[in-house]
Write an enzyme that holds these catalytic residues in place. Structure first.
Site, PDB file in Angstrom:
ATOM      1  N   ASP A 111       0.770  -1.226  -0.100  1.00  0.00           N
ATOM      2  CA  ASP A 111      -0.054   0.039   0.005  1.00  0.00           C
ATOM      3  C   ASP A 111       0.919   1.207   0.084  1.00  0.00           C
ATOM      4  O   ASP A 111       1.836   1.371   0.871  1.00  0.00           O
ATOM      5  CB  ASP A 111      -0.853   0.198   1.066  1.00  0.00           C
ATOM      6  CG  ASP A 111      -2.080  -1.135   1.258  1.00  0.00           C
ATOM      7  OD1 ASP A 111      -2.055  -1.705   0.048  1.00  0.00           O
ATOM      8  OD2 ASP A 111      -2.665  -1.095   2.077  1.00  0.00           O
ATOM      9  N   ASP A 156     -15.174  -3.009  -1.613  1.00  0.00           N
ATOM     10  CA  ASP A 156     -14.717  -2.860  -0.108  1.00  0.00           C
ATOM     11  C   ASP A 156     -16.152  -2.677   0.677  1.00  0.00           C
ATOM     12  O   ASP A 156     -17.006  -1.560   0.246  1.00  0.00           O
ATOM     13  CB  ASP A 156     -13.757  -1.505  -0.110  1.00  0.00           C
ATOM     14  CG  ASP A 156     -12.571  -1.855  -0.998  1.00  0.00           C
ATOM     15  OD1 ASP A 156     -12.115  -2.847  -1.378  1.00  0.00           O
ATOM     16  OD2 ASP A 156     -12.111  -0.720  -1.534  1.00  0.00           O
TER      17      ASP A 156
END
Length: 248
Positions: A8, A129
């Protein structure tokens, strides 16, 4: 089952967030290319990259970091965060990304996802998500009134390579993966599902492996790899083994 180590990217560094909060970032490596090389040397066959700043801003931000990773490794890479149009998809695929992940735009413009699948077959995944079962977008800053399964079903027949399903409340919290909701989603789809969010131990990987026949094709692992809770060699051996047979 494929295990995808997560890189990330925030402000050019490899970080992990706690439940998607940009203010709750832990920096694990300031050299993304170095981190990518390490994962490749450990035997991983794919990498999962997220441009966190890009997810919030709606356009690529950590491009230099992504390119440094592409130069550093030979294994395929999938990338999400700030990819909202066909031009950006084409740009990243041209630079060497193997698969792009469309998240926010999948909710806001499903037709663009379908067009992308036609133009770049096999190269497009959808990131869903969810917070309490409902889809969140824009770097998880906004929660919609659309259920994860309802969104996933919109892409069943358009050639999406995979659905990447993240339970936001579990992400980065080391509380265990939401096996039940992930396997339930996979069961209702023909599109392969990649589990994400909350993987904290080998027990989580074992639990997902036993649900492999529902359609769970892979799992994304972040913090537990960085802090040593999951041993790469052990994880790869477990997930590459034949599917676990049901005791019944």
């Amino acid at each position: 089952m494929i295990i995808y180590p997560a890189i990330d990217l925030k402000d050019g560094a490899c970080v992990r967030l706690l439940r998607g909060e940009m203010s709750q970032a832990t920096v694990f490596n300031t050299d993304p290319g170095d981190q990518a090389r390490l994962f490749q040397s450990q035997g991983f066959e794919w990498l999962h990259l997220v441009d966190l700043n890009g997810a919030f801003e709606g356009k690529p931000v950590n491009g230099a970091a992504v390119e440094s990773i592409l130069k550093a490794v030979t294994i395929p890479v999938q990338l999400g965060g700030g990819i909202r149009d066909l031009k950006t998809i084409g740009m990243w695929l041209e630079k060497g990304v193997s698969r792009v992940i469309l998240g926010t735009v999948a909710l806001r413009d499903p037709d663009l996802v379908k067009a992308a699948c036609r133009e770049f077959p096999g190269k497009v995944a959808v990131g869903i998500d969810a917070r309490e079962g409902y889809v969140a977008v824009a770097g998880w800053a906004e929660t919609s009134d659309i259920k994860a399964l309802d969104l996933a079903l919109k892409f069943e027949d358009c050639g999406v390579a995979a659905i990447i399903y993240t339970d936001i409340n579990r992400d980065g919290a080391m509380g265990g993966v939401n096996v039940e909701s992930t396997s339930d989603l996979a069961f209702h789809l023909t599109t392969p599902v990649i589990a994400s969010g909350g993987v904290s131990s080998m027990e989580d990987l074992i639990a997902l492996k036993t649900e492999e026949d529902t359609g769970i094709e892979g799992v994304i692992c972040g913090r537990a790899l960085y802090d040593g809770r999951i041993d790469p060699k052990e994880a790869l051996a477990l997930l590459s083994a034949p599917a676990v047979e049901d005791a019944d």
